[in-house]
Motif scaffolding. Structure first.
Motif, PDB file in Angstrom:
ATOM      1  N   SER A  36       0.727  -1.378  -0.023  1.00 54.70           N
ATOM      2  CA  SER A  36       0.331   0.153   0.075  1.00 54.70           C
ATOM      3  C   SER A  36       1.153   0.866   0.131  1.00 54.70           C
ATOM      4  N   ILE A  37       1.783   1.037   0.530  1.00 56.31           N
ATOM      5  CA  ILE A  37       2.919   2.556   0.467  1.00 56.31           C
ATOM      6  C   ILE A  37       4.488   2.307  -0.571  1.00 56.31           C
ATOM      7  N   THR A  38       4.213   0.884  -1.397  1.00 57.53           N
ATOM      8  CA  THR A  38       4.968   1.353  -2.782  1.00 57.53           C
ATOM      9  C   THR A  38       4.885   2.103  -3.482  1.00 57.53           C
ATOM     10  N   PRO A  39       5.432   2.841  -4.454  1.00 60.00           N
ATOM     11  CA  PRO A  39       5.417   3.494  -5.450  1.00 60.00           C
ATOM     12  C   PRO A  39       4.354   2.459  -6.221  1.00 60.00           C
ATOM     13  N   LYS A  40       3.901   2.564  -7.736  1.00 58.36           N
ATOM     14  CA  LYS A  40       3.652   1.770  -8.484  1.00 58.36           C
ATOM     15  C   LYS A  40       4.780   0.938  -9.146  1.00 58.36           C
ATOM     16  N   ASN A  41       5.769   1.599 -10.063  1.00 60.49           N
ATOM     17  CA  ASN A  41       6.964   1.306 -10.520  1.00 60.49           C
ATOM     18  C   ASN A  41       7.352   0.685  -9.554  1.00 60.49           C
ATOM     19  N   GLN A  42       7.747   0.557  -8.616  1.00 59.90           N
ATOM     20  CA  GLN A  42       8.433  -1.029  -7.796  1.00 59.90           C
ATOM     21  C   GLN A  42       7.870  -1.519  -7.011  1.00 59.90           C
ATOM     22  N   LEU A  43       6.610  -2.320  -7.556  1.00 60.58           N
ATOM     23  CA  LEU A  43       6.030  -3.607  -6.594  1.00 60.58           C
ATOM     24  C   LEU A  43       6.033  -4.218  -6.901  1.00 60.58           C
ATOM     25  N   PHE A  44       6.434  -4.705  -8.558  1.00 63.35           N
ATOM     26  CA  PHE A  44       7.021  -5.855  -9.306  1.00 63.35           C
ATOM     27  C   PHE A  44       8.691  -5.883  -9.498  1.00 63.35           C
ATOM     28  N   ALA A  45       9.336  -4.780  -8.937  1.00 60.42           N
ATOM     29  CA  ALA A  45       9.987  -5.189  -8.703  1.00 60.42           C
ATOM     30  C   ALA A  45      11.263  -6.274  -8.719  1.00 60.42           C
ATOM     31  N   SER A  46      12.258  -6.316  -9.498  1.00 61.30           N
ATOM     32  CA  SER A  46      13.035  -7.866  -8.939  1.00 61.30           C
ATOM     33  C   SER A  46      14.792  -7.695  -8.706  1.00 61.30           C
ATOM     34  N   PRO A  47      15.398  -8.061  -7.392  1.00 62.82           N
ATOM     35  CA  PRO A  47      14.948  -8.963  -6.823  1.00 62.82           C
ATOM     36  C   PRO A  47      13.771  -8.105  -5.830  1.00 62.82           C
ATOM     37  N   ASN A  49      11.923  -6.596  -2.890  1.00 59.20           N
ATOM     38  CA  ASN A  49      12.199  -4.865  -2.126  1.00 59.20           C
ATOM     39  C   ASN A  49      10.992  -5.513  -1.172  1.00 59.20           C
ATOM     40  N   TYR A  50      11.692  -5.730   0.272  1.00 62.79           N
ATOM     41  CA  TYR A  50      10.785  -6.329   1.094  1.00 62.79           C
ATOM     42  C   TYR A  50      10.495  -4.738   2.442  1.00 62.79           C
ATOM     43  N   TRP A  51      11.008  -3.355   1.707  1.00 56.79           N
ATOM     44  CA  TRP A  51      11.082  -2.211   2.015  1.00 56.79           C
ATOM     45  C   TRP A  51      11.326  -1.034   1.102  1.00 56.79           C
ATOM     46  N   PRO A  52       9.847  -0.405   0.220  1.00 56.79           N
ATOM     47  CA  PRO A  52      10.522   0.007  -0.807  1.00 56.79           C
ATOM     48  C   PRO A  52      10.832   1.725  -0.192  1.00 56.79           C
ATOM     49  N   SER A  53      11.691   1.630  -0.956  1.00 54.31           N
ATOM     50  CA  SER A  53      13.391   2.434  -0.992  1.00 54.31           C
ATOM     51  C   SER A  53      12.561   4.208  -0.789  1.00 54.31           C
ATOM     52  N   ALA A  54      11.183   4.178  -1.131  1.00 52.70           N
ATOM     53  CA  ALA A  54      10.874   5.446  -1.680  1.00 52.70           C
ATOM     54  C   ALA A  54       9.093   5.429  -0.460  1.00 52.70           C
ATOM     55  N   ALA A  55       9.133   5.203   0.001  1.00 48.59           N
ATOM     56  CA  ALA A  55       7.324   5.096   0.990  1.00 48.59           C
ATOM     57  C   ALA A  55       6.652   6.438   0.386  1.00 48.59           C
ATOM     58  N   THR A  56       4.893   5.712  -0.192  1.00 51.64           N
ATOM     59  CA  THR A  56       3.997   7.091  -0.166  1.00 51.64           C
ATOM     60  C   THR A  56       2.878   6.874  -0.026  1.00 51.64           C
ATOM     61  N   LEU A  57       2.303   8.035   0.986  1.00 54.00           N
ATOM     62  CA  LEU A  57       0.712   7.480   0.871  1.00 54.00           C
ATOM     63  C   LEU A  57       0.218   8.052  -0.732  1.00 54.00           C
ATOM     64  N   GLU A  58       0.556   7.846  -1.678  1.00 54.77           N
ATOM     65  CA  GLU A  58      -0.656   8.990  -2.966  1.00 54.77           C
ATOM     66  C   GLU A  58      -2.145   7.747  -2.486  1.00 54.77           C
TER      67      GLU A  58
END
Length: 279
Positions: A36-47, A49-58
Motif C-alpha cells: 500500500s505504501i510502495t510506488p507503483k513502478n516498484q511494486l513488482f521489482a526484481s529482486p 523489496n521487503y521495504w520500499p526505497s521511497a514509501a508514499t501515501l499517494e
C-alpha cells in the motif's frame, strides 16, 4: 538431566511452532501494508523489496479524495453500530428467558434459532431479496441493519445463553427475597454480570460486520460500505489490476480489526471460554 532436556526441547518446540504460526498469519498482513505504501513502478521489482526505497501515501490520498472512502466508513459505522446494539439487546433478553425458563417449545425455538446459523446466506438470498423488495427495504439503511442484525443473532444468542446458565439461580432467589420483581432481577442483577460476555460478542460481531461482503453486495446498490469498496476501484484494463490501490483498500479494512483484536484480545478469550465451553 533427562527431565531438564525434555523441558528445554518442549520449550524450543513450543516457540518454534509459535513463530511459524505467527509468520504465516502476520506476513500477509505485512505484505499488504508494504504494497500500500510502495510506488507503483516498484511494486513488482526484481529482486523483491521487503521495504520500499521511497514509501508514499499517494494511494491513500487517492482513495480518500477520488473514491470518497469517508462516506463508506460512515455508512459502515452507522449500519454496524445499530446492528450491534439491536442484536445485543434482543439476545440479552432472549438468552435470559431461554436460560431461566424450561419448556419443550422454548427448547425447540432456541435450537432452531442457533442452527439457523448453519444455513449459508446464498441459499436464502433469492427469496429473502424478493421479500425485502416487497417491503421496500432493498438498498436502504433499515434493510441492511435488519440483515446484519439477523446474521449476528445466532452467535450472540449462543454465547450469552451459555454465559447466563453459569450465573447461579441463588442470585435471582436472593433478589426475590429482597423484593425484586422479574424485570428488576433481569436488569439490575443478571445483566451487570454479563458485561464480559457482552464485550466479547460486541467485539467479534464488529469484526463480522466489517468482513461481511455478501450482504451489502447483494442487497444494496447505492449504499456502499468498506467491505465492497474494493470493487469500486477502477481497473486500468481487463487484464491489469491496480494492486497498489487494492492493497491500500485492504489495509484500510484490516487495520481497525487488528486494533480491536490487540486491545481486546483478553476480553475475547475470557468471554468465549466463559460463554462457549461450559454447558
Amino acid at each position: 538431566m533427562s527431565s531438564t532436556l525434555n523441558r528445554t526441547l518442549a520449550f524450543l518446540v513450543r516457540w518454534a511452532l509459535t513463530l511459524i504460526v505467527a509468520f504465516v498469519i502476520l506476513f500477509p498482513l505485512y505484505w499488504i501494508f508494504i504494497s500500500s505504501i510502495t510506488p507503483k513502478n516498484q511494486l513488482f521489482a526484481s529482486p523483491i523489496n521487503y521495504w520500499p526505497s521511497a514509501a508514499t501515501l499517494e494511494n491513500y490520498f487517492y482513495l480518500f479524495n477520488r473514491l470518497d472512502i469517508m462516506t463508506k466508513i460512515n455508512n459502515t459505522l452507522l449500519i454496524t453500530v445499530f446492528a450491534l446494539v439491536i442484536s445485543t439487546v434482543l439476545c440479552m433478553a432472549a438468552a435470559y428467558a431461554f436460560s431461566r425458563f424450561n419448556s419443550r417449545g422454548l427448547t425447540i425455538a432456541f435450537s432452531a434459532l442457533v442452527f439457523s446459523a448453519l444455513i449459508p446466506g446464498i441459499v436464502t438470498a433469492r427469496p429473502l431479496y424478493d421479500f425485502m423488495r416487497m417491503v421496500d427495504l432493498v438498498d436502504t439503511f433499515p434493510g441492511l441493519i435488519v440483515l446484519y442484525t439477523s446474521a449476528l443473532i445466532p452467535f450472540t444468542m449462543l454465547i450469552l445463553y451459555n454465559f447466563i446458565r453459569e450465573v447461579p439461580l441463588s442470585i435471582d432467589e436472593a433478589a426475590e427475597v429482597d423484593g425484586a420483581n422479574f424485570l428488576q432481577k433481569m436488569i439490575h442483577v443478571t445483566f451487570p454480570l454479563m458485561r464480559p460476555a457482552i464485550a466479547t460478542v460486541s467485539i467479534i460481531n464488529f469484526i463480522t460486520c466489517l468482513n461481511d461482503l455478501f450482504t451489502p453486495l447483494f442487497y444494496a446498490r447505492k449504499i456502499e460500505v468498506l467491505s465492497v469498496a474494493i470493487t469500486t476501484i477502477p481497473r486500468e484494463s481487463s487484464y491489469q489490476l491496480p494492486w497498489d490501490k487494492i492493497s491500500t483498500m485492504g489495509w484500510i479494512i484490516v487495520f481497525p480489526i487488528i486494533l480491536f483484536v490487540l486491545v481486546f484480545q483478553k476480553n475475547i478469550m475470557e468471554g468465549i471460554m466463559a460463554g462457549g465451553v461450559k454447558q
